[in-house]
Design a protein around this motif. Sequence first.
Motif, PDB file in Angstrom:
ATOM      1  N   TYR A  21      22.448  -0.360 -32.354  1.00 26.33           N
ATOM      2  CA  TYR A  21      23.278  -1.246 -31.533  1.00 26.33           C
ATOM      3  C   TYR A  21      22.932  -1.177 -30.057  1.00 26.33           C
ATOM      4  O   TYR A  21      23.593  -1.816 -29.243  1.00 26.33           O
ATOM      5  CB  TYR A  21      24.769  -0.943 -31.774  1.00 26.33           C
ATOM      6  N   PHE A  22      21.897  -0.393 -29.721  1.00 23.73           N
ATOM      7  CA  PHE A  22      21.450  -0.359 -28.333  1.00 23.73           C
ATOM      8  C   PHE A  22      20.882  -1.718 -27.955  1.00 23.73           C
ATOM      9  O   PHE A  22      20.194  -2.354 -28.766  1.00 23.73           O
ATOM     10  CB  PHE A  22      20.364   0.698 -28.110  1.00 23.73           C
ATOM     11  N   PRO A  23      21.134  -2.164 -26.742  1.00 17.51           N
ATOM     12  CA  PRO A  23      20.554  -3.435 -26.299  1.00 17.51           C
ATOM     13  C   PRO A  23      19.043  -3.295 -26.114  1.00 17.51           C
ATOM     14  O   PRO A  23      18.538  -2.209 -25.855  1.00 17.51           O
ATOM     15  CB  PRO A  23      21.252  -3.692 -24.964  1.00 17.51           C
ATOM     16  N   LYS A  24      18.370  -4.403 -26.260  1.00 19.60           N
ATOM     17  CA  LYS A  24      16.910  -4.431 -26.092  1.00 19.60           C
ATOM     18  C   LYS A  24      16.561  -5.091 -24.762  1.00 19.60           C
ATOM     19  O   LYS A  24      17.319  -5.879 -24.227  1.00 19.60           O
ATOM     20  CB  LYS A  24      16.278  -5.241 -27.223  1.00 19.60           C
ATOM     21  N   ASN A  99      23.506   2.823 -17.021  1.00 19.07           N
ATOM     22  CA  ASN A  99      24.913   2.446 -17.176  1.00 19.07           C
ATOM     23  C   ASN A  99      25.061   1.131 -17.935  1.00 19.07           C
ATOM     24  O   ASN A  99      25.967   0.985 -18.757  1.00 19.07           O
ATOM     25  CB  ASN A  99      25.603   2.354 -15.817  1.00 19.07           C
ATOM     26  N   ILE A 100      24.181   0.186 -17.672  1.00 19.40           N
ATOM     27  CA  ILE A 100      24.232  -1.099 -18.373  1.00 19.40           C
ATOM     28  C   ILE A 100      23.974  -0.878 -19.861  1.00 19.40           C
ATOM     29  O   ILE A 100      24.629  -1.468 -20.716  1.00 19.40           O
ATOM     30  CB  ILE A 100      23.209  -2.099 -17.782  1.00 19.40           C
ATOM     31  N   LYS A 101      23.037  -0.014 -20.170  1.00 22.02           N
ATOM     32  CA  LYS A 101      22.724   0.286 -21.571  1.00 22.02           C
ATOM     33  C   LYS A 101      23.956   0.844 -22.282  1.00 22.02           C
ATOM     34  O   LYS A 101      24.279   0.427 -23.400  1.00 22.02           O
ATOM     35  CB  LYS A 101      21.563   1.280 -21.634  1.00 22.02           C
ATOM     36  N   LYS A 102      24.658   1.760 -21.626  1.00 23.11           N
ATOM     37  CA  LYS A 102      25.881   2.327 -22.215  1.00 23.11           C
ATOM     38  C   LYS A 102      26.958   1.259 -22.380  1.00 23.11           C
ATOM     39  O   LYS A 102      27.614   1.189 -23.424  1.00 23.11           O
ATOM     40  CB  LYS A 102      26.418   3.462 -21.334  1.00 23.11           C
ATOM     41  N   VAL A 123      29.456   7.307 -42.765  1.00 27.77           N
ATOM     42  CA  VAL A 123      28.847   8.426 -42.049  1.00 27.77           C
ATOM     43  C   VAL A 123      28.289   7.845 -40.756  1.00 27.77           C
ATOM     44  O   VAL A 123      27.445   6.952 -40.789  1.00 27.77           O
ATOM     45  CB  VAL A 123      27.722   9.096 -42.850  1.00 27.77           C
ATOM     46  N   ILE A 124      28.768   8.350 -39.641  1.00 26.03           N
ATOM     47  CA  ILE A 124      28.233   7.948 -38.345  1.00 26.03           C
ATOM     48  C   ILE A 124      27.118   8.924 -38.010  1.00 26.03           C
ATOM     49  O   ILE A 124      27.366  10.116 -37.840  1.00 26.03           O
ATOM     50  CB  ILE A 124      29.327   7.952 -37.246  1.00 26.03           C
ATOM     51  N   LYS A 125      25.896   8.405 -37.953  1.00 28.92           N
ATOM     52  CA  LYS A 125      24.719   9.258 -37.723  1.00 28.92           C
ATOM     53  C   LYS A 125      24.852   9.982 -36.395  1.00 28.92           C
ATOM     54  O   LYS A 125      25.199   9.382 -35.384  1.00 28.92           O
ATOM     55  CB  LYS A 125      23.454   8.405 -37.745  1.00 28.92           C
ATOM     56  N   GLY A 126      24.578  11.272 -36.419  1.00 29.55           N
ATOM     57  CA  GLY A 126      24.809  12.098 -35.246  1.00 29.55           C
ATOM     58  C   GLY A 126      23.600  12.331 -34.364  1.00 29.55           C
ATOM     59  O   GLY A 126      23.702  12.297 -33.153  1.00 29.55           O
ATOM     60  N   CYS A 127      22.462  12.564 -34.936  1.00 24.23           N
ATOM     61  CA  CYS A 127      21.284  12.892 -34.129  1.00 24.23           C
ATOM     62  C   CYS A 127      20.230  11.820 -34.319  1.00 24.23           C
ATOM     63  O   CYS A 127      20.066  11.289 -35.414  1.00 24.23           O
ATOM     64  CB  CYS A 127      20.712  14.237 -34.542  1.00 24.23           C
ATOM     65  N   GLY A 128      19.538  11.536 -33.242  1.00 23.73           N
ATOM     66  CA  GLY A 128      18.490  10.526 -33.343  1.00 23.73           C
ATOM     67  C   GLY A 128      17.530  10.625 -32.190  1.00 23.73           C
ATOM     68  O   GLY A 128      17.459  11.635 -31.485  1.00 23.73           O
ATOM     69  N   GLU A 129      16.802   9.546 -31.988  1.00 24.29           N
ATOM     70  CA  GLU A 129      15.801   9.495 -30.936  1.00 24.29           C
ATOM     71  C   GLU A 129      16.415   9.378 -29.541  1.00 24.29           C
ATOM     72  O   GLU A 129      15.886   9.908 -28.586  1.00 24.29           O
ATOM     73  CB  GLU A 129      14.875   8.291 -31.163  1.00 24.29           C
ATOM     74  N   GLU A 130      17.525   8.653 -29.442  1.00 22.51           N
ATOM     75  CA  GLU A 130      18.144   8.413 -28.141  1.00 22.51           C
ATOM     76  C   GLU A 130      19.506   9.090 -28.058  1.00 22.51           C
ATOM     77  O   GLU A 130      20.237   9.155 -29.048  1.00 22.51           O
ATOM     78  CB  GLU A 130      18.318   6.913 -27.899  1.00 22.51           C
TER      79      GLU A 130
END
Length: 168
Positions: A21-24, A99-102, A123-130
């Motif tokens: 769901y991170f913006p591109k 801040n915009i990304k958040k 399950v909300i994934k906890g660890c990842g790349e970002e």
Amino acid sequence: MSEIVNKVAGSSLITLNLENYFPKDIVAFDLKQFLFMELILKEKDYRAALKDFDFTPFQDKTVALHCSTDAIIPDWAYMLAATHLAPFSNKVFFGSPENIKKDLLLINIRAINADDFVDKRMVIKGCGEEAIDTAAYVEITNKLLPVAKSIMYGEPRSTVPIYKQKRQ
């Protein structure tokens, strides 16, 4: 010899990765480049520089409009930059790219259709790349709480229980 069975793959768990769901395409537009000695905004020079600036690299991008120096920038200067960026960009936001990304991550989470997760085990994934801000985890919890059968945090093979719907 017994067959190895992947119980996680066969379960009804739905893993939601907030990284999806991170913006591109967020790009920064820093007013610092238009300041005299990176401190002073001269209106006439600023207007001329914006007029001559090549805005094509911002085509179809989300723009984070900010100033990375401690200069005092009047509000109209940001407004003027936004008018020049608007014909090229998807959207212009005020703030640092981080801040915009958040902020956009939270907006994207709010746009999730909660009906897709009615009575589901999440399950909300906890660890990842970002790195994901804690506010995003709270936001998805608020979104899923009224509809999900259960909410867990982590990976399907190793989860922390967060919520379980009470039987009625």
